[in-house]
Design a protein around this motif. Structure first.
Motif, PDB file in Angstrom:
ATOM      1  N   PHE B 140      42.727  71.330  32.170  1.00 18.49           N
ATOM      2  CA  PHE B 140      44.091  70.868  32.475  1.00 18.49           C
ATOM      3  C   PHE B 140      44.192  69.357  32.297  1.00 18.49           C
ATOM      4  N   CYS B 141      43.211  68.624  32.857  1.00 18.96           N
ATOM      5  CA  CYS B 141      43.236  67.170  32.751  1.00 18.96           C
ATOM      6  C   CYS B 141      43.121  66.732  31.295  1.00 18.96           C
ATOM      7  N   ILE B 142      42.216  67.380  30.548  1.00 18.60           N
ATOM      8  CA  ILE B 142      42.041  66.985  29.147  1.00 18.60           C
ATOM      9  C   ILE B 142      43.320  67.239  28.362  1.00 18.60           C
ATOM     10  N   ILE B 143      43.950  68.409  28.614  1.00 16.43           N
ATOM     11  CA  ILE B 143      45.192  68.737  27.903  1.00 16.43           C
ATOM     12  C   ILE B 143      46.211  67.625  28.106  1.00 16.43           C
ATOM     13  N   HIS B 144      46.402  67.208  29.384  1.00 13.17           N
ATOM     14  CA  HIS B 144      47.484  66.259  29.632  1.00 13.17           C
ATOM     15  C   HIS B 144      47.084  64.842  29.271  1.00 13.17           C
ATOM     16  N   TYR B 145      45.783  64.513  29.380  1.00 10.69           N
ATOM     17  CA  TYR B 145      45.334  63.201  28.914  1.00 10.69           C
ATOM     18  C   TYR B 145      45.612  63.069  27.420  1.00 10.69           C
ATOM     19  N   CYS B 146      45.225  64.114  26.660  1.00  9.46           N
ATOM     20  CA  CYS B 146      45.438  64.066  25.211  1.00  9.46           C
ATOM     21  C   CYS B 146      46.915  64.052  24.887  1.00  9.46           C
ATOM     22  N   GLY B 147      47.692  64.852  25.640  1.00  8.15           N
ATOM     23  CA  GLY B 147      49.128  64.909  25.375  1.00  8.15           C
ATOM     24  C   GLY B 147      49.803  63.569  25.613  1.00  8.15           C
ATOM     25  N   ILE B 148      49.447  62.896  26.733  1.00  9.17           N
ATOM     26  CA  ILE B 148      50.065  61.607  27.041  1.00  9.17           C
ATOM     27  C   ILE B 148      49.614  60.556  26.037  1.00  9.17           C
ATOM     28  N   LYS B 149      48.333  60.605  25.659  1.00 11.37           N
ATOM     29  CA  LYS B 149      47.808  59.627  24.711  1.00 11.37           C
ATOM     30  C   LYS B 149      48.485  59.767  23.360  1.00 11.37           C
ATOM     31  N   LYS B 150      48.751  61.004  22.988  1.00 12.36           N
ATOM     32  CA  LYS B 150      49.301  61.237  21.643  1.00 12.36           C
ATOM     33  C   LYS B 150      50.810  61.037  21.615  1.00 12.36           C
ATOM     34  N   ASN B 151      51.513  61.618  22.618  1.00 14.31           N
ATOM     35  CA  ASN B 151      52.976  61.650  22.536  1.00 14.31           C
ATOM     36  C   ASN B 151      53.668  60.643  23.456  1.00 14.31           C
ATOM     37  N   LYS B 152      52.866  59.900  24.268  1.00 13.69           N
ATOM     38  CA  LYS B 152      53.441  58.927  25.219  1.00 13.69           C
ATOM     39  C   LYS B 152      54.495  59.607  26.113  1.00 13.69           C
ATOM     40  N   THR B 153      55.684  59.024  26.206  1.00 11.65           N
ATOM     41  CA  THR B 153      56.671  59.596  27.130  1.00 11.65           C
ATOM     42  C   THR B 153      57.244  60.905  26.615  1.00 11.65           C
ATOM     43  N   LYS B 154      57.096  61.138  25.315  1.00 10.34           N
ATOM     44  CA  LYS B 154      57.613  62.391  24.772  1.00 10.34           C
ATOM     45  C   LYS B 154      56.898  63.596  25.382  1.00 10.34           C
ATOM     46  N   HIS B 155      55.680  63.327  25.873  1.00  8.50           N
ATOM     47  CA  HIS B 155      54.926  64.410  26.515  1.00  8.50           C
ATOM     48  C   HIS B 155      55.699  64.975  27.704  1.00  8.50           C
ATOM     49  N   PHE B 156      56.403  64.100  28.427  1.00  7.14           N
ATOM     50  CA  PHE B 156      57.165  64.564  29.589  1.00  7.14           C
ATOM     51  C   PHE B 156      58.550  65.038  29.201  1.00  7.14           C
ATOM     52  N   THR B 157      59.175  64.360  28.247  1.00  8.33           N
ATOM     53  CA  THR B 157      60.515  64.799  27.848  1.00  8.33           C
ATOM     54  C   THR B 157      60.451  66.148  27.132  1.00  8.33           C
ATOM     55  N   ASN B 158      59.273  66.479  26.597  1.00  7.12           N
ATOM     56  CA  ASN B 158      59.128  67.797  25.961  1.00  7.12           C
ATOM     57  C   ASN B 158      59.358  68.924  26.953  1.00  7.12           C
ATOM     58  N   LEU B 159      59.189  68.621  28.248  1.00  2.49           N
ATOM     59  CA  LEU B 159      59.394  69.654  29.259  1.00  2.49           C
ATOM     60  C   LEU B 159      60.848  70.091  29.304  1.00  2.49           C
ATOM     61  N   PHE B 160      61.764  69.214  28.815  1.00  2.00           N
ATOM     62  CA  PHE B 160      63.193  69.555  28.851  1.00  2.00           C
ATOM     63  C   PHE B 160      63.647  70.207  27.546  1.00  2.00           C
ATOM     64  N   GLN B 161      62.717  70.472  26.659  1.00  2.00           N
ATOM     65  CA  GLN B 161      63.041  71.136  25.394  1.00  2.00           C
ATOM     66  C   GLN B 161      62.971  72.642  25.574  1.00  2.00           C
ATOM     67  N   PRO B 162      63.685  73.463  24.853  1.00  2.00           N
ATOM     68  CA  PRO B 162      64.816  73.081  24.003  1.00  2.00           C
ATOM     69  C   PRO B 162      66.073  72.765  24.809  1.00  2.00           C
ATOM     70  N   VAL B 163      66.202  73.288  26.042  1.00  2.00           N
ATOM     71  CA  VAL B 163      67.356  72.908  26.873  1.00  2.00           C
ATOM     72  C   VAL B 163      66.841  72.456  28.222  1.00  2.00           C
ATOM     73  N   ALA B 164      67.564  71.579  28.882  1.00  2.00           N
ATOM     74  CA  ALA B 164      67.129  71.038  30.161  1.00  2.00           C
ATOM     75  C   ALA B 164      67.029  72.121  31.221  1.00  2.00           C
ATOM     76  N   LEU B 165      67.750  73.202  31.003  1.00  2.00           N
ATOM     77  CA  LEU B 165      67.757  74.294  31.972  1.00  2.00           C
ATOM     78  C   LEU B 165      66.375  74.931  32.100  1.00  2.00           C
ATOM     79  N   LEU B 166      65.563  74.822  31.040  1.00  2.27           N
ATOM     80  CA  LEU B 166      64.260  75.488  31.033  1.00  2.27           C
ATOM     81  C   LEU B 166      63.172  74.654  31.694  1.00  2.27           C
ATOM     82  N   PHE B 167      63.539  73.521  32.293  1.00  3.82           N
ATOM     83  CA  PHE B 167      62.532  72.635  32.884  1.00  3.82           C
ATOM     84  C   PHE B 167      61.621  73.350  33.888  1.00  3.82           C
TER      85      PHE B 167
END
Lengths: 85, 245
Positions: B140-167
């Protein structure tokens, strides 16, 4: 049998619940069988890709197995950890 | 009478002899809190020592290896294992394989030896949820470390994709990853341990001659190898999902 205490009733019902929880094993069994059958068909069509097909099949089967294991874990908890005291 | 039924039920030979739960060997009191040294700790210690000794010997053998001479048996085996693990990581992660091959290899060997240790009379450490959950939390830690390192803040905004309702659903699916990973490994090895314990505890002595051998092959060796492979493959799939271009 008229004076079974509440605790005993809970133990008995826990055992029944554990048995019912293992019905969860039906779905993964069907799913894994379908995956294995399609993998066998794929190997028959394309024997050269056997190792790739096998690893993909195992991965898919392992993911499909998870829901059955949730049932198993619930059964183990009901039987041996005895959460309802 | 009711409690009599239950207590006699629990004193059946089956329940007495079937031995597959974690047992404690030593109780330590720290500030009044009981801490138990369990069979898992002992088995983990043995497995870790075994892997460390194996690694040290392999290191010595490879360091001293003569490139011109014919490699010995042990060196061949080490070569084979390292190459196999390298291919496994390479086949899934491609260009990122170099960063993860060490972690995936170590975790694979650790889980494999833990699962197989049931064959040598230990209670497999992976049949304890306290061992598999940390392994999954590392993932879990490796997944999110890599995700944050690669996508920066997009890693968190991806949680609102494709619609914010799915957060909420996205958050649940992220949290479910380590849970399903750990329960998968724990459940598989635990089911093998429970069944082996029942066979050893329940069967009459003459039935214990051939049947446990077959079950050991399936539950310890086959299932153990598959689960170690699956754990590593899923770790790689999840991590690769985050760092893929």
């Amino acid at each position: 049998m008229e004076n079974i205490s509440g605790q005993d009733f809970i133990y008995g019902m826990s055992a029944v619940g554990a048995g019912l929880a293992l019905i969860a094993g039906v779905g993964p069994g069907i799913g894994q069988g379908i995956a294995a059958g399609h993998a066998a068909a794929a190997v028959g069509r394309n024997p050269g890709a056997k190792s790739d097909i096998t690893s993909t099949m195992l991965l898919g089967q392992a993911v499909a197995e998870t829901t059955g294991l949730y049932g198993f874990v619930v059964a183990i908890i009901l039987m041996f950890v005895k959460p309802f005291k | 009478m009711g409690s009599g039924i239950i207590s006699s039920f629990q004193n059946l030979p089956v329940a007495m002899e079937a031995d597959f739960m974690i047992q404690y060997l030593q109780e330590i009191k720290i500030n009044g809190v009981s801490v138990y040294i369990t069979t898992t700790h002992v088995a983990l210690l043995i497995v870790s020592l075994f892997i460390i000794i194996l690694a040290v010997i392999a290191n010595r053998v490879i360091a001293k290896a003569d490139p011109d001479a014919t490699p010995g048996t042990f060196q061949n085996i080490v070569d084979l294992v390292v190459e196999m693990l390298g291919n496994m990581v390479d086949g899934l992660m491609g260009t990122n394989a170099k960063r993860f091959v060490n972690y995936i290899s170590s975790i694979f060997i650790f889980i494999l030896i833990s699962n197989i240790s049931g064959l040598f009379g230990l209670r497999p450490p992976t049949a304890d949820y306290g061992v598999t959950l940390p392994l999954a939390l590392f993932t879990f830690c490796i997944i999110h470390y890599c995700g944050i390192k690669k996508n920066k803040t997009k890693h968190f905004t991806n949680l609102f994709q494709p619609v914010a309702l799915l957060f909420p659903i996205n958050v649940i699916s992220e949290v479910a990853t380590p849970l399903s990973l750990s329960v998968r490994l724990f459940g598989n090895i635990m089911s093998g341990t429970v069944l082996m314990g029942l066979v050893y505890g329940m069967f009459p002595i003459f039935a214990k001659l051939g049947i446990p051998a077959v079950m050991h092959i399936y539950f310890d060796i086959f299932s153990g190898c598959i689960q170690a492979y699956v754990f590593c493959m899923l770790t790689m799939v999840y991590v690769n999902d985050k760092i893929a271009d």
